[in-house]
Enzyme design. Structure first.
Site, mmCIF file in Angstrom:
data_model
loop_
_atom_site.group_PDB
_atom_site.id
_atom_site.type_symbol
_atom_site.label_atom_id
_atom_site.label_comp_id
_atom_site.label_asym_id
_atom_site.label_seq_id
_atom_site.Cartn_x
_atom_site.Cartn_y
_atom_site.Cartn_z
ATOM 1 N N ASP A 91 0.832 -1.215 0.000
ATOM 2 C CA ASP A 91 0.000 0.000 0.000
ATOM 3 C C ASP A 91 0.861 1.256 0.000
ATOM 4 O O ASP A 91 2.010 1.240 0.430
ATOM 5 C CB ASP A 91 -0.915 -0.034 1.239
ATOM 6 C CG ASP A 91 -2.092 0.911 1.103
ATOM 7 O OD1 ASP A 91 -2.380 1.380 -0.022
ATOM 8 O OD2 ASP A 91 -2.734 1.195 2.133
ATOM 9 N N ASN A 113 -10.912 -2.178 -5.559
ATOM 10 C CA ASN A 113 -10.124 -1.182 -6.286
ATOM 11 C C ASN A 113 -10.755 -0.770 -7.624
ATOM 12 O O ASN A 113 -10.341 0.227 -8.223
ATOM 13 C CB ASN A 113 -8.683 -1.672 -6.529
ATOM 14 C CG ASN A 113 -7.823 -1.675 -5.278
ATOM 15 O OD1 ASN A 113 -6.945 -2.521 -5.095
ATOM 16 N ND2 ASN A 113 -8.035 -0.722 -4.381
HETATM 17 C C1 IPE Z 1 -1.421 0.332 -3.407
HETATM 18 O O1 IPE Z 1 -1.210 1.694 -3.424
HETATM 19 C C2 IPE Z 1 -1.617 -0.253 -4.789
HETATM 20 C C3 IPE Z 1 -2.997 -0.613 -5.114
HETATM 21 C C4 IPE Z 1 -4.008 -0.566 -4.284
HETATM 22 C C5 IPE Z 1 -3.252 -1.071 -6.464
HETATM 23 P P1 IPE Z 1 -2.420 2.722 -3.464
HETATM 24 O O2 IPE Z 1 -2.756 3.014 -4.873
HETATM 25 O O3 IPE Z 1 -3.551 2.243 -2.624
HETATM 26 O O4 IPE Z 1 -1.758 3.994 -2.799
HETATM 27 P P2 IPE Z 1 -2.412 4.955 -1.729
HETATM 28 O O5 IPE Z 1 -2.870 4.092 -0.590
HETATM 29 O O6 IPE Z 1 -3.538 5.659 -2.415
HETATM 30 O O7 IPE Z 1 -1.302 5.869 -1.333
HETATM 31 C C1 IPE Z 2 -5.423 -2.659 -0.412
HETATM 32 O O1 IPE Z 2 -5.081 -1.318 -0.491
HETATM 33 C C2 IPE Z 2 -5.377 -3.284 -1.779
HETATM 34 C C3 IPE Z 2 -4.049 -3.448 -2.365
HETATM 35 C C4 IPE Z 2 -2.916 -3.155 -1.792
HETATM 36 C C5 IPE Z 2 -4.031 -4.007 -3.698
HETATM 37 P P1 IPE Z 2 -6.174 -0.171 -0.632
HETATM 38 O O2 IPE Z 2 -5.440 1.094 -0.809
HETATM 39 O O3 IPE Z 2 -7.155 -0.527 -1.681
HETATM 40 O O4 IPE Z 2 -6.906 -0.231 0.784
HETATM 41 P P2 IPE Z 2 -7.809 0.854 1.525
HETATM 42 O O5 IPE Z 2 -8.792 1.382 0.510
HETATM 43 O O6 IPE Z 2 -6.897 1.928 2.001
HETATM 44 O O7 IPE Z 2 -8.448 0.119 2.637
HETATM 45 MG MG MG Z 3 -4.022 2.416 -0.663
#
Ligand code: IPE
Ligand code: IPE
Ligand code: MG
Length: 246
Positions: A25, A73
């Protein structure tokens, strides 16, 4: 515990996690903090994936399960999702020879629907090519959601009961585990989450019942081998009681 061993780690050593699951994340925040578009964070995140996979293979970790895309997502803007699909496809093509060299076996958990056909084709090719490798299993959670996984398992079990192939009384924890996408895999010993969030975000809810959790404030693109070592070091000092007494 020394984590620098060049020899594969013993799989039955309780101080060493046999299965590590990671919630990768913070890609977006990493990019935003640098005035870059969110997708640059995802691009950098791939380098962290490469580093982590390579290090797990070097250390002889049995399984590494990476949360690549959750079923939630899909709420994100289409250009971000398109880019994630592009990265996934590229990774599958570009990493193949390295995965083979490192003896890594690739698997996928998650629902296939919604993932573009061309991406699925490249994933399938990599799974097939690496199927008989005996090193680390790299399990990619793509379009994965733990509640959806449990729903799918319950539907399958209900259908088997209706068809008369099993009795309702036969349903037990093992039978449920055998109907999850992770059937045949051991549960994660260690769950790592980057970017400081203290939640599970629908990841492996059944499977992590007794996993040790380690969270780092670092965003995923900044995650280094040394962070993996630190998590393993902390894990080695945890006392896992599984409900019993020490
Ligand atoms: C994790 O990074 C990757 C995916 C969920 C695909 P994020 O895209 O969630 O990054 P933040 O949490 O918005 O910084
Ligand atoms: C979890 O991250 C999913 C992945 C890392 C692929 P998210 O960024 O989607 O999680 P939330 O929305 O912060 O809970
Ligand atoms: Mg995230």
């Amino acid at each position: 515990m020394m984590i620098e061993a060049e020899q594969p780690l013993p799989a039955d050593e309780p101080s060493i996690p046999n299965h590590i699951a990671i919630i990768m994340d913070g890609n977006g925040r990493w990019a935003t903090a640098r005035n870059l578009p969110r997708i640059e964070g995802h691009r950098q995140g791939v380098a962290s994936v490469r580093r982590t996979v390579e290090e797990c293979a070097r250390l002889g970790i049995g399984q590494l399960t990476l949360y690549c895309l959750s079923s939630e997502n899909w709420k994100r803007p289409s250009h971000e999702l398109d880019f994630l699909m592009h990265l996934l496809e590229q990774y599958m093509i570009e990493e193949r020879s390295l995965l083979m060299e490192q003896g890594i076996r690739v698997q996928m958990i998650g629902r296939r629907d919604g993932i573009p056909e061309r991406v699925l084709n490249e994933i399938d090719k990599t799974i097939e090519l690496t199927a008989s490798n005996i090193g680390t299993c790299l399990c990619l959670a793509i379009n994965y959601g733990s509640r959806g996984e449990i729903v799918d398992a319950v539907k399958e079990i209900a259908a088997e009961i209706t068809a008369g192939s099993i009795e309702a009384e036969e349903v037990d924890e093992q039978l449920i585990a055998d109907h999850l996408y992770t059937a045949g895999m051991l549960d994660p010993d260690l769950l790592i989450r980057t970017s400081g969030e203290m939640r599970l975000s629908n990841y492996l809810l059944w499977q992590i019942s007794y996993s040790e959790i380690w969270v780092t404030a670092k965003c995923w693109p900044d995650f280094l081998e040394s962070d993996l070592h630190e998590a393993m070091e902390v894990f080695s000092k945890r006392e896992r009681r599984f409900g019993g007494l020490s």
